[in-house]
Enzyme design. Structure first.
Site, PDB file in Angstrom:
ATOM      1  N   ASN A 210       0.848  -1.194   0.000  1.00 46.08           N
ATOM      2  CA  ASN A 210       0.000   0.000   0.000  1.00 46.08           C
ATOM      3  C   ASN A 210       0.882   1.242   0.000  1.00 46.08           C
ATOM      4  OD1 ASN A 210       0.513   0.817   2.870  1.00 46.08           O
ATOM      5  ND2 ASN A 210      -0.359  -1.213   3.226  1.00 46.08           N
ATOM      6  N   ASP A 279      -4.699  -6.111   5.531  1.00 46.88           N
ATOM      7  CA  ASP A 279      -5.719  -6.900   6.218  1.00 46.88           C
ATOM      8  C   ASP A 279      -5.760  -8.336   5.696  1.00 46.88           C
ATOM      9  OD1 ASP A 279      -6.586  -4.847   7.891  1.00 46.88           O
ATOM     10  OD2 ASP A 279      -7.770  -3.959   6.271  1.00 46.88           O
ATOM     11  N   LYS A 289       7.508 -17.874 -10.363  1.00 49.18           N
ATOM     12  CA  LYS A 289       6.832 -16.724 -10.973  1.00 49.18           C
ATOM     13  C   LYS A 289       5.603 -17.209 -11.755  1.00 49.18           C
ATOM     14  CE  LYS A 289       7.652 -12.902 -14.092  1.00 49.18           C
ATOM     15  NZ  LYS A 289       8.445 -12.427 -15.212  1.00 49.18           N
ATOM     16  N   ILE A 307      -2.375  -7.272  14.615  1.00 48.51           N
ATOM     17  CA  ILE A 307      -1.263  -7.242  15.578  1.00 48.51           C
ATOM     18  C   ILE A 307      -1.626  -6.398  16.796  1.00 48.51           C
ATOM     19  CG2 ILE A 307       1.190  -6.676  15.866  1.00 48.51           C
ATOM     20  CD1 ILE A 307       1.376  -6.927  12.732  1.00 48.51           C
ATOM     21  N   LYS A 337     -12.681   2.284  17.292  1.00 42.68           N
ATOM     22  CA  LYS A 337     -11.477   1.461  17.405  1.00 42.68           C
ATOM     23  C   LYS A 337     -10.911   1.479  18.830  1.00 42.68           C
ATOM     24  CE  LYS A 337     -10.230   1.460  13.168  1.00 42.68           C
ATOM     25  NZ  LYS A 337      -9.722   1.924  11.903  1.00 42.68           N
ATOM     26  N   LYS A 341     -10.720  -2.262  20.089  1.00 40.85           N
ATOM     27  CA  LYS A 341      -9.397  -2.889  20.238  1.00 40.85           C
ATOM     28  C   LYS A 341      -8.819  -2.698  21.645  1.00 40.85           C
ATOM     29  CE  LYS A 341      -8.090  -2.551  15.350  1.00 40.85           C
ATOM     30  NZ  LYS A 341      -7.013  -2.754  14.396  1.00 40.85           N
TER      31      LYS A 341
HETATM   32  O1  C5P Z   1      -8.593  -1.868  12.062  1.00 46.64           O
HETATM   33  P1  C5P Z   1      -7.654  -0.934  11.396  1.00 46.64           P
HETATM   34  O2  C5P Z   1      -6.756  -1.615  10.403  1.00 46.64           O
HETATM   35  O3  C5P Z   1      -8.280   0.278  10.816  1.00 46.64           O
HETATM   36  O4  C5P Z   1      -6.735  -0.432  12.628  1.00 46.64           O
HETATM   37  C1  C5P Z   1      -5.620   0.352  12.423  1.00 46.64           C
HETATM   38  C2  C5P Z   1      -4.703   0.166  13.580  1.00 46.64           C
HETATM   39  O5  C5P Z   1      -4.473  -1.212  13.844  1.00 46.64           O
HETATM   40  C3  C5P Z   1      -3.313   0.737  13.295  1.00 46.64           C
HETATM   41  O6  C5P Z   1      -2.788   1.154  14.519  1.00 46.64           O
HETATM   42  C4  C5P Z   1      -2.582  -0.478  12.728  1.00 46.64           C
HETATM   43  O7  C5P Z   1      -1.168  -0.348  12.893  1.00 46.64           O
HETATM   44  C5  C5P Z   1      -3.151  -1.617  13.530  1.00 46.64           C
HETATM   45  N1  C5P Z   1      -3.265  -2.897  12.796  1.00 46.64           N
HETATM   46  C6  C5P Z   1      -2.494  -3.981  13.160  1.00 46.64           C
HETATM   47  N2  C5P Z   1      -2.633  -5.170  12.486  1.00 46.64           N
HETATM   48  C7  C5P Z   1      -3.513  -5.300  11.492  1.00 46.64           C
HETATM   49  C8  C5P Z   1      -4.307  -4.210  11.105  1.00 46.64           C
HETATM   50  C9  C5P Z   1      -4.162  -3.020  11.772  1.00 46.64           C
HETATM   51  O8  C5P Z   1      -1.664  -3.852  14.083  1.00 46.64           O
HETATM   52  N3  C5P Z   1      -3.608  -6.452  10.847  1.00 46.64           N
END
Ligand code: C5P
Length: 394
Positions: A210, A279, A289, A307, A337, A341
């Protein structure tokens, strides 16, 4: 950069060939917003003329203890009284020896002895002079006396030899000075953080990533170091150098990032997820390849671990901070969030306001509500986030 705005620095230039780099150093100090007063030793002025430093600093240059430009003839006292720091760069073996022993036989050594501000020195000399036990004794004594030693670096020397003794680069000296002059509200705290994008492989030469540049995370890591924290930065692939004092652990995929974080999280007081973690990853990464065959190609994706959520739900979870980059409904998504979280703080921004660029506009969400910060450089936004964090922890 304006991180030295309002600061007055006395720059001492002693007699080594690295004096030519002190000209660049002066320019960088001015660019960072500092007022600079240059004091040169007699030998320093043999390498670069005072005129150069006068032009760069916009201030008169001082070279002699018997200078009558001061009405009281006390430049050795007056010059450091309004100073936030005295920085000697380059600092020769000779000036280090004089300072370690309290000698005062010219303007620079006299005003150093008479100073009432912190002293930083950037040694510069031949590698044998640097490793000589006499120099090492002097440096150890200066450290004991509370003097901050910057560098020296190792590498090619003006004499043609290779080794330790090169003066640190001017940009690194300015960075050390900026950090030195900051308050340390996070001293003793260990911060583990993630930054940058992740790269999810499709086959050995292709992947999904990204547009995260890592700039916000790296600026935050730097501000955390300036605030006195010990920082470990688990970083996806970015084109940025690790900030001074930051331990960087390079990773590619979300799962590598997760492993690197989980290995270190037990030691962390604070965890900050800045990374734009993918995600989803490709379910079956091709060993070779992928060749083009049909008109369409379908990749099956599978969920990556979250994470931040995993860290925040640990029984002995550190103080967790998340980032929320949204393209709409920032308030609702970001504060959602915070609870979903189980975070203490969420830094929210609209992707169109910050992602990839050099400035950002963020809103901080915590249990007390929403706290918008003004649009600013990522450096200043990072300082604002750290100040808020320090208040929450203080
Ligand atoms: O749920 P979302 O992706 O919007 O949340 C963003 C936050 O979660 C950021 O702090 C990002 O670093 C963390 N994150 C993560 N692992 C993921 C997705 C997001 O640590 N797979």
């Amino acid at each position: 950069m304006t991180e030295l705005t309002g600061k007055t620095i006395v720059l001492g230039v002693s007699g080594g060939i690295a004096a030519y780099k002190a000209a660049e150093l002066t320019r960088l100090l001015i660019k960072a917003g500092a007022r600079v007063h240059v004091v040169m030793t007699e030998n320093g002025a043999r390498f670069v003329t005072p005129t150069t430093f006068q032009a760069l600093s916009g201030n008169p240059v001082w070279t002699e203890a018997w200078d009558e430009r001061r009405a009281n003839n006390m430049s050795h006292i007056d010059l450091t009284r309004a100073a936030d720091a005295l920085l000697i760069a380059p600092a020769t073996a000779n000036i280090l020896a004089k300072l370690a022993n309290g000698l005062a036989d010219d303007l620079l050594s006299t005003l150093t002895l008479a100073r009432d501000c912190p002293l930083l020195v950037a040694p510069a000399m031949n590698r044998q002079m640097w490793s000589n036990p006499a120099t090492q004794r002097n440096v150890a004594q200066l450290k004991t006396d509370g003097v901050r030693i910057i560098g020296p670096d190792a590498g090619e020397q003006a004499c043609g030899e290779v080794g330790e003794g090169r003066m640190s680069e001017p940009a690194d000296i300015v960075e050390a000075l900026i950090s030195f002059l900051q308050l340390k509200p996070l001293a003793g705290k260990t911060v583990l953080m993630t930054a940058g994008p992740t790269y999810e492989p499709i086959d050995p030469v292709r992947g999904i990533t990204n547009i995260s540049s890592g700039k916000m995370g790296y600026a935050l890591a730097r501000a955390l170091v300036h605030a006195g924290a010990q920082v470990q930065l688990v970083s996806g692939p970015v084109a940025l150098a690790a900030p001074q004092g930051v331990e960087r652990i390079g990773v590619q995929s979300a799962r590598e990032m997760q492993q690197a974080v989980m290995l270190r999280v037990a030691q962390a007081d604070i965890f900050i997820g800045v990374a734009a973690v993918a995600d989803y990853r490709v379910a079956n990464v091709a060993a070779d390849k992928i060749k083009k065959t049909g008109d369409t190609l379908t990749l099956e994706l599978t969920r990556n671990p979250d994470i931040l959520a995993e860290v925040a739900s640990l029984p002995a979870a550190p103080f967790c901070v998340g980032f929320a980059a949204e393209s709409q409904n920032l308030d609702a998504y970001a504060s959602g969030k915070l609870t979903a979280k189980r975070l203490k703080l969420v830094v929210g921004n609209l992707v169109q306001d910050g992602m990839g660029g050099d400035t950002n506009q963020v809103v901080l969400y915590d249990a007390e509500g929403a706290h918008p910060l003004p649009r600013a450089s990522k450096t200043d936004v990072a300082a604002g986030i750290v100040a808020h964090l320090a208040r929450m922890l203080g």
